[in-house]
Design a protein around this motif. Sequence first.
Motif, PDB file in Angstrom:
ATOM      1  N   THR A 177     -23.870  22.609 -26.424  1.00  0.00           N
ATOM      2  CA  THR A 177     -23.446  23.342 -27.675  1.00  0.00           C
ATOM      3  C   THR A 177     -24.723  23.800 -28.226  1.00  0.00           C
ATOM      4  O   THR A 177     -25.719  22.862 -28.881  1.00  0.00           O
ATOM      5  CB  THR A 177     -22.635  22.536 -28.523  1.00  0.00           C
ATOM      6  N   SER A 227     -16.631  28.455 -24.436  1.00  0.00           N
ATOM      7  CA  SER A 227     -16.011  29.010 -25.600  1.00  0.00           C
ATOM      8  C   SER A 227     -16.948  28.991 -26.698  1.00  0.00           C
ATOM      9  O   SER A 227     -18.193  28.820 -26.523  1.00  0.00           O
ATOM     10  CB  SER A 227     -14.958  27.759 -25.795  1.00  0.00           C
ATOM     11  N   VAL A 228     -16.446  29.782 -27.993  1.00  0.00           N
ATOM     12  CA  VAL A 228     -17.142  29.887 -29.016  1.00  0.00           C
ATOM     13  C   VAL A 228     -16.127  29.392 -30.111  1.00  0.00           C
ATOM     14  O   VAL A 228     -14.943  29.707 -30.211  1.00  0.00           O
ATOM     15  CB  VAL A 228     -17.330  31.531 -29.173  1.00  0.00           C
ATOM     16  N   SER A 229     -16.776  28.662 -31.016  1.00  0.00           N
ATOM     17  CA  SER A 229     -16.054  28.053 -32.173  1.00  0.00           C
ATOM     18  C   SER A 229     -16.727  28.658 -33.361  1.00  0.00           C
ATOM     19  O   SER A 229     -17.758  28.987 -33.491  1.00  0.00           O
ATOM     20  CB  SER A 229     -16.319  26.651 -32.284  1.00  0.00           C
ATOM     21  N   ALA A 230     -15.801  28.912 -34.393  1.00  0.00           N
ATOM     22  CA  ALA A 230     -16.220  29.324 -35.735  1.00  0.00           C
ATOM     23  C   ALA A 230     -17.043  28.379 -36.409  1.00  0.00           C
ATOM     24  O   ALA A 230     -16.742  27.333 -36.522  1.00  0.00           O
ATOM     25  CB  ALA A 230     -14.887  29.772 -36.769  1.00  0.00           C
ATOM     26  N   GLY A 231     -18.183  29.064 -37.280  1.00  0.00           N
ATOM     27  CA  GLY A 231     -18.985  28.125 -37.977  1.00  0.00           C
ATOM     28  C   GLY A 231     -18.566  28.051 -39.310  1.00  0.00           C
ATOM     29  O   GLY A 231     -17.465  28.095 -39.837  1.00  0.00           O
ATOM     30  N   SER A 244     -13.056  32.002 -39.552  1.00  0.00           N
ATOM     31  CA  SER A 244     -12.411  32.607 -38.365  1.00  0.00           C
ATOM     32  C   SER A 244     -13.358  33.772 -37.902  1.00  0.00           C
ATOM     33  O   SER A 244     -13.794  34.581 -38.702  1.00  0.00           O
ATOM     34  CB  SER A 244     -11.006  33.122 -38.549  1.00  0.00           C
ATOM     35  N   THR A 267     -13.758  36.588 -34.209  1.00  0.00           N
ATOM     36  CA  THR A 267     -12.965  37.273 -33.152  1.00  0.00           C
ATOM     37  C   THR A 267     -14.110  37.009 -31.992  1.00  0.00           C
ATOM     38  O   THR A 267     -15.197  37.641 -32.121  1.00  0.00           O
ATOM     39  CB  THR A 267     -12.335  38.609 -33.382  1.00  0.00           C
ATOM     40  N   VAL A 268     -13.646  36.642 -30.757  1.00  0.00           N
ATOM     41  CA  VAL A 268     -14.595  36.447 -29.820  1.00  0.00           C
ATOM     42  C   VAL A 268     -13.948  37.007 -28.269  1.00  0.00           C
ATOM     43  O   VAL A 268     -12.753  36.911 -28.118  1.00  0.00           O
ATOM     44  CB  VAL A 268     -14.682  34.825 -29.546  1.00  0.00           C
ATOM     45  N   TRP A 314     -16.993  39.116 -37.258  1.00  0.00           N
ATOM     46  CA  TRP A 314     -16.327  38.321 -38.434  1.00  0.00           C
ATOM     47  C   TRP A 314     -16.424  39.418 -39.393  1.00  0.00           C
ATOM     48  O   TRP A 314     -17.192  40.306 -39.541  1.00  0.00           O
ATOM     49  CB  TRP A 314     -17.458  37.104 -38.990  1.00  0.00           C
ATOM     50  N   ALA A 355     -21.583  30.644 -35.493  1.00  0.00           N
ATOM     51  CA  ALA A 355     -20.644  30.000 -34.421  1.00  0.00           C
ATOM     52  C   ALA A 355     -21.112  28.934 -33.703  1.00  0.00           C
ATOM     53  O   ALA A 355     -22.192  28.722 -33.859  1.00  0.00           O
ATOM     54  CB  ALA A 355     -20.353  31.419 -33.460  1.00  0.00           C
TER      55      ALA A 355
END
Length: 118
Positions: free
Chosen positions: A52, A81-85, A89, A91-92, A105, A118
Motif C-alpha cells: 500500500t 484498489s484505491v481508497s480515499a485519503g 470520497s 472517483t477512481v 476529487w 489516496a
Amino acid sequence: MKKNRVHKKILAGLLFSAVVLVGVTVCISPVVAQPTIVSIQNATADPGETVTVPVNIIDVTDLATANIWLFYDKDVVIVDSVSAGDLGSITVGINNTNGVTKMNWFSATGQTGDFVFA
C-alpha cells in the motif's frame, strides 16, 4: 400577408437577441494556478505481495479539484484498489491493461495544507 408579418416578427426578435448578446460583457478574474506537488513514495514487493502506497498532495492553497493520472509499467505493477485519503470520497478508474489509474476529487470549498489524497 399574415405569414409575412410572422417572419418579420421572428426576424426582429432574432436581431434584438443578437444585439443584446453582442452587448453583453463578461468579466472574469484571472486565476493563476500554483504548482502543486503530488508524490508517491518508492515501494518494493516480491512477486505476489501487495504493497500500500499513499499518494500525497503537498502544500496546496484552496484546492478545489484534483485529477491525477497514475501511469505505470503494466508488466510490473497491478493496481488492485484505491481508497480515499484525507480529502474524502474520490472517483477512481483502474485500467491495468493500459497501465493507468485515474483518480478524481472535487469540493465546492477549497482545502489548504498537506493531504494524503489516496
